[in-house]
Design a protein around this motif. Structure first.
Motif, PDB file in Angstrom:
ATOM      1  N   ARG A 183       0.830  -1.211   0.000  1.00  0.00           N
ATOM      2  CA  ARG A 183       0.000   0.000   0.000  1.00  0.00           C
ATOM      3  C   ARG A 183       0.868   1.266   0.000  1.00  0.00           C
ATOM      4  O   ARG A 183       0.502   2.270  -0.629  1.00  0.00           O
ATOM      5  CB  ARG A 183      -0.933   0.005   1.205  1.00  0.00           C
ATOM      6  CG  ARG A 183      -1.915  -1.169   1.246  1.00  0.00           C
ATOM      7  CD  ARG A 183      -2.595  -1.378  -0.066  1.00  0.00           C
ATOM      8  NE  ARG A 183      -3.590  -2.452  -0.033  1.00  0.00           N
ATOM      9  CZ  ARG A 183      -3.920  -3.193  -1.068  1.00  0.00           C
ATOM     10  NH1 ARG A 183      -3.314  -3.011  -2.245  1.00  0.00           N
ATOM     11  NH2 ARG A 183      -4.843  -4.126  -0.981  1.00  0.00           N
ATOM     12  N   ASN A 188      -2.834  -0.364  -5.000  1.00  0.00           N
ATOM     13  CA  ASN A 188      -4.072  -0.402  -4.222  1.00  0.00           C
ATOM     14  C   ASN A 188      -5.046  -1.487  -4.660  1.00  0.00           C
ATOM     15  O   ASN A 188      -6.211  -1.482  -4.257  1.00  0.00           O
ATOM     16  CB  ASN A 188      -4.758   0.965  -4.293  1.00  0.00           C
ATOM     17  CG  ASN A 188      -3.903   2.063  -3.688  1.00  0.00           C
ATOM     18  OD1 ASN A 188      -3.369   1.896  -2.595  1.00  0.00           O
ATOM     19  ND2 ASN A 188      -3.749   3.173  -4.400  1.00  0.00           N
ATOM     20  N   GLY A 253      -7.746   0.827   4.819  1.00  0.00           N
ATOM     21  CA  GLY A 253      -6.747   0.975   3.778  1.00  0.00           C
ATOM     22  C   GLY A 253      -6.060  -0.308   3.363  1.00  0.00           C
ATOM     23  O   GLY A 253      -5.333  -0.321   2.367  1.00  0.00           O
TER      24      GLY A 253
END
Length: 302
Positions: A183, A188, A253
């Motif tokens: 990340r 992503n 995330g």
């Protein structure tokens, strides 16, 4: 929500978002049909012993049975753009819309593709005929490729792919650190965490010999320590691994799409383990109320 409750919800979400990897044998068709939920996602490896055609055949059969099928297109087992076009047409005729693209066997003699990236670029040139395209990620060092090269390869391949499937690791900290680094490099894509289920040593050895070891099992065969951990009683517990990794995988995330279960064709055992773990977790959930797993930030979209 307490920390324990959050951990339970992450585990429920992981165990309800699964893919099952199988090796391309005729026998596995009956076991998949008898064992897995209708419409389950099944990925079919590319075996160097049986060839790419065996993968396509089993994928077509599973698709006809109503499963969501993801055949492996091993780049080094495909002769070039002409064969790739034929394979694409064949899969489209079977209404198969997803593929996974590893580099495959190391023998490149007489083959046009030396890497997964080259095949991925040709798929892009063909107009991206598949809705989902997976690539490999390596939390552990690859036995034959320097870490810098695997990192660069993922960066190069990311624009042609829709998801990453992590290869084997048995260290929750290594997995967490790897996802964090991915990340941080602004890759992503959703990640499916590769996880072996509870496999029986004798069955694993027999399958490895029968199939010519195969894409996932070859990795085990070249790494004796990993093989010992997966196949030795007490050496590896998938539930314990997931429990230790859950907090990190559930962070915002991380974009973890679910689990990629390496069954080594022990499909019934793998599914029995998954459903038993899920039932146990859902039992725990009753003690604090019903919070939907989909409310968690675990499996977001990029």
């Amino acid at each position: 929500m307490t920390r324990q409750q959050a951990r339970t919800e992450v585990l429920v979400s992981l165990l309800t978002r699964v893919r099952y990897e199988v090796l391309p044998t005729e026998k596995v068709l009956d076991e998949v049909y008898a064992t897995l939920p209708p419409g389950a996602t099944v990925t079919v490896t590319a075996s160097p012993a049986k060839g790419q055609q065996a993968t396509l055949h089993i994928a077509e059969r599973l698709a006809a049975l109503g499963f969501d099928v993801v055949p492996h297109l091993a780049a080094r087992m495909i002769s070039g753009p002409g064969e790739l076009a034929e394979i694409t047409s064949r899969l489209q005729s079977a209404r198969i819309t997803k593929v996974f693209v590893p580099a495959g066997d190391d023998d490149t003699q007489g083959r046009a593709y030396s890497s997964a990236l080259e095949l991925l670029e040709d798929l892009s040139n063909m107009g991206n005929p598949f809705s989902e395209v997976g690539i490999t990620g390596y939390p552990e060092s690859h036995p034959h490729i320097h870490d810098d090269l695997t990192i660069q390869a993922m960066w190069d391949k990311r624009q042609h792919a829709t998801q990453i499937v992590s290869n084997l690791t048995f260290d929750p900290g290594v997995l967490s650190d790897w996802v964090t680094r991915v990340r941080a490099r602004n890759v992503n894509l959703p990640i499916f965490v590769g996880l072996p289920g509870p496999v029986e040593r004798t069955k694993l050895l027999r399958m490895a010999a029968k199939i010519g070891v195969g894409e996932s099992a070859r990795f085990l065969a070249k790494n004796g320590g990993l093989f010992a951990r997966i196949a030795t009683p007490g050496g590896y517990d998938p539930a314990r691994f997931l429990g230790r990794a859950a907090t990190a995988l559930g962070r915002n995330g991380m974009n973890i799409a679910g689990l990629h279960l390496f069954t080594f064709n022990q499909v019934a055992e793998t599914e029995a383990w998954r459903t038993a773990q899920l039932a146990r977790l859902l039992g725990h959930r009753k003690s604090y109320g019903h919070i939907q797993a989909t409310e968690l930030p675990l499996a977001g979209t990029p």
